[in-house]
Design an enzyme around this catalytic site. Structure first.
Site, PDB file in Angstrom:
ATOM      1  N   THR A  47       0.835  -1.218   0.000  1.00  0.00           N
ATOM      2  CA  THR A  47       0.000   0.000   0.000  1.00  0.00           C
ATOM      3  C   THR A  47       0.861   1.256   0.000  1.00  0.00           C
ATOM      4  O   THR A  47       1.901   1.308   0.650  1.00  0.00           O
ATOM      5  CB  THR A  47      -0.907  -0.003   1.251  1.00  0.00           C
ATOM      6  OG1 THR A  47      -1.620  -1.237   1.293  1.00  0.00           O
ATOM      7  CG2 THR A  47      -1.886   1.160   1.228  1.00  0.00           C
ATOM      8  N   GLU A  48       0.391   2.267  -0.732  1.00  0.00           N
ATOM      9  CA  GLU A  48       1.085   3.560  -0.759  1.00  0.00           C
ATOM     10  C   GLU A  48       0.130   4.642  -0.272  1.00  0.00           C
ATOM     11  O   GLU A  48      -1.094   4.436  -0.261  1.00  0.00           O
ATOM     12  CB  GLU A  48       1.552   3.859  -2.188  1.00  0.00           C
ATOM     13  CG  GLU A  48       2.480   2.773  -2.690  1.00  0.00           C
ATOM     14  CD  GLU A  48       3.274   3.161  -3.927  1.00  0.00           C
ATOM     15  OE1 GLU A  48       2.996   4.232  -4.514  1.00  0.00           O
ATOM     16  OE2 GLU A  48       4.178   2.379  -4.277  1.00  0.00           O
ATOM     17  N   ILE A  75       2.185   0.131   6.986  1.00  0.00           N
ATOM     18  CA  ILE A  75       2.850  -1.176   6.880  1.00  0.00           C
ATOM     19  C   ILE A  75       3.048  -1.806   8.267  1.00  0.00           C
ATOM     20  O   ILE A  75       3.777  -1.295   9.110  1.00  0.00           O
ATOM     21  CB  ILE A  75       4.191  -1.066   6.113  1.00  0.00           C
ATOM     22  CG1 ILE A  75       3.965  -0.362   4.759  1.00  0.00           C
ATOM     23  CG2 ILE A  75       4.807  -2.449   5.917  1.00  0.00           C
ATOM     24  CD1 ILE A  75       2.920  -0.995   3.844  1.00  0.00           C
ATOM     25  N   GLU A  79      -6.164  -5.742   3.983  1.00  0.00           N
ATOM     26  CA  GLU A  79      -5.997  -6.869   3.049  1.00  0.00           C
ATOM     27  C   GLU A  79      -7.186  -6.989   2.090  1.00  0.00           C
ATOM     28  O   GLU A  79      -7.687  -8.084   1.836  1.00  0.00           O
ATOM     29  CB  GLU A  79      -5.714  -8.177   3.806  1.00  0.00           C
ATOM     30  CG  GLU A  79      -4.339  -8.112   4.449  1.00  0.00           C
ATOM     31  CD  GLU A  79      -3.807  -9.440   4.932  1.00  0.00           C
ATOM     32  OE1 GLU A  79      -3.982 -10.452   4.245  1.00  0.00           O
ATOM     33  OE2 GLU A  79      -3.184  -9.442   6.000  1.00  0.00           O
TER      34      GLU A  79
END
Ligand SMILES: Cc1cc2nc3c(=O)[nH]c(=O)nc-3n(C[C@H](O)[C@H](O)[C@H](O)COP(=O)(O)OP(=O)(O)OC[C@H]3O[C@@H](n4cnc5c(N)ncnc54)[C@H](O)[C@@H]3O)c2cc1C
Length: 384
Positions: free
Chosen positions: A126-127, A159, A368
């Site tokens: 993920t960003e 994260i 997720e």
């Protein structure tokens, strides 16, 4: 068709249940309140072999299967989700990509510590600007042929396990080129903790999972050896889809555990708490609420057992994993809401486990793959 557990799985469930009650339960409320990472608990989970559960013994694992991991997650989350998500992220997102896609050398270097729980790995997909739309990845890695190094630039958001004292590495999804058709070439690269140019931001302030570790990561001309490429160049997309498909079953198990914890606490409280001269559990309105909670747990558990069984049989399981994750996370939120209601004002007090369950449930519909993404997968699997 047999949904009963084998002796090994039953024994594992019992020992994780004991660990959750005897080791996690007494200390977790303090960690949750203080937002501290429970290193002692993690150490004991490591000693028990939980981080090596689904890996072969030749790599330092316990020789179990992915279903064993799910059972352990369910039993942990029945008491607390911060430790459960720490285990889930460490095993199914952290160590699993290295086991599945790594070279012999990468496996030999990283897996022994990850599988005995003395180190953790994180999964950097993920960003800040892209989550559900993972194909939008902006982080770039350019191969500098003069030094044979990847030069990574970009950032990753949310994260898990990326900033603990025992985090050894993060696997980073990065754009490594452009394909002939103009689409992005995505690859996965191992970045060890402490690599110059790799910065871990301070912990996020989270609503739930407050005893778990979550950070934003920045890569600023961060150089790692070319050999840190995980698997083949250009296979990043396929790699993270596989890891996320499996991970959905694990998150479903975790959600079932939380939902079961809501039933456990509600039954206990409904017997103890008196109103109008009798236990509140003597009222059919409360009984029916708890019966509905138990019904939800049971059906969600069957859904993840089914997805896990298909995966272990080597059959397609994408649709079943999405169904299990979508259903289990939905019912976890429903059960947390109802358990809090049954506890009345005490349900809003942090010292009661149901308050933690309520705060921890919502993220299950987001992490997720959001519930919308699960519906997209199911619809796509139906040919829409
Ligand atoms: C505590 C925590 C831990 C996490 N750990 C990790 C980790 O370890 N590694 C990692 O890589 N990521 C991690 N994540 C990130 C998580 O997986 C993402 O937050 C999630 O995938 C959603 O992405 P997003 O937040 O960018 O939301 P977005 O993608 O911006 O979505 C916002 C909303 O729009 C909806 N939406 C988007 N597209 C569509 C569409 N086409 N149709 C309908 N609705 C749509 C979404 O469902 C959502 O409701 C973590 C997140 C949290 C909060």
């Amino acid at each position: 068709m047999d949904f009963r557990l084998t002796e090994e799985h039953e024994a594992l469930r019992t020992s994780v249940r004991d660990l959750a009650r005897e080791v996690v339960a007494p200390v977790i409320a303090d960690h949750y309140e203080q937002h501290t990472f429970p290193y002692d608990v993690i150490r004991q989970m490591g000693k028990m072999g939980l981080f090596g559960l689904p890996f072969p013994e030749e790599h330092g694992g316990m020789g179990g299967d992915y279903f064993a991991l799910c059972l352990a997650l369910e039993e942990l989350a029945r008491i607390d989700s911060s430790v459960a998500i720490t285990l889930e992220a460490a095993v199914s997102l952290g160590a699993m990509p290295i086991f599945r896609f790594g070279t012999d050398e990468q496996r030999a270097r990283w897996l022994p510590r990850l599988l005995n729980g003395t180190a953790l790995a994180a999964f950097g997909l993920t960003e800040p600007g892209f989550g559900s739309d993972a194909g939008g990845t902006q982080t770039r890695a350019v191969l500098d042929e003069s030094t044979d190094e990847w030069v990574i630039n970009g950032s990753k958001a949310f994260i898990t396990n990326s900033g603990t004292d025992i985090t050894d590495l993060v696997t980073v999804a990065a754009v490594t080129g452009t394909r002939a058709d103009g689409s992005k070439e995505l690859s996965t690269i191992i970045v060890p903790t402490g690599t110059p140019g790799f910065t871990v931001a301070p912990s996020y302030s989270k609503v739930g999972w407050t005893a778990s570790d979550t950070h934003e990561l920045t890569f600023d001309d961060c150089r790692v050896p070319a050999g840190n490429l995980l698997g083949e160049r250009g296979r990043g997309f396929a790699q993270f889809l596989r890891i996320l498909d499996e991970g959905r079953i694990a998150i479903a198990a975790l959600a079932v555990g939380l939902a079961q914890g809501c039933v456990d606490e509600s039954v206990r409280y409904a017997k103890e708490r008196h109103a109008f001269g009798r236990p509140i559990g003597a009222n059919q309105a409360i009984q029916f609420k708890i019966a509905d909670m138990e019904l939800r747990v049971h059906t969600a558990r069957l859904a993840y057992y089914d997805a896990a069984a298909r995966m272990l049989a080597g059959e397609p399981f994408k649709r079943q994993a999405a169904i299990a994750k979508l259903h289990a996370s939905t019912i976890a939120v429903d059960n947390a809401r109802d358990a809090t209601q049954i506890h009345g004002g005490y349900g809003f007090m942090n010292e009661f486990p149901v308050a933690r369950f309520w705060r921890d449930a919502k993220i299950l519909e987001i992490g997720e793959g959001t519930s919308e993404v699960q519906r997209m997968i199911i619809a796509r699997e139906l040919g829409l």
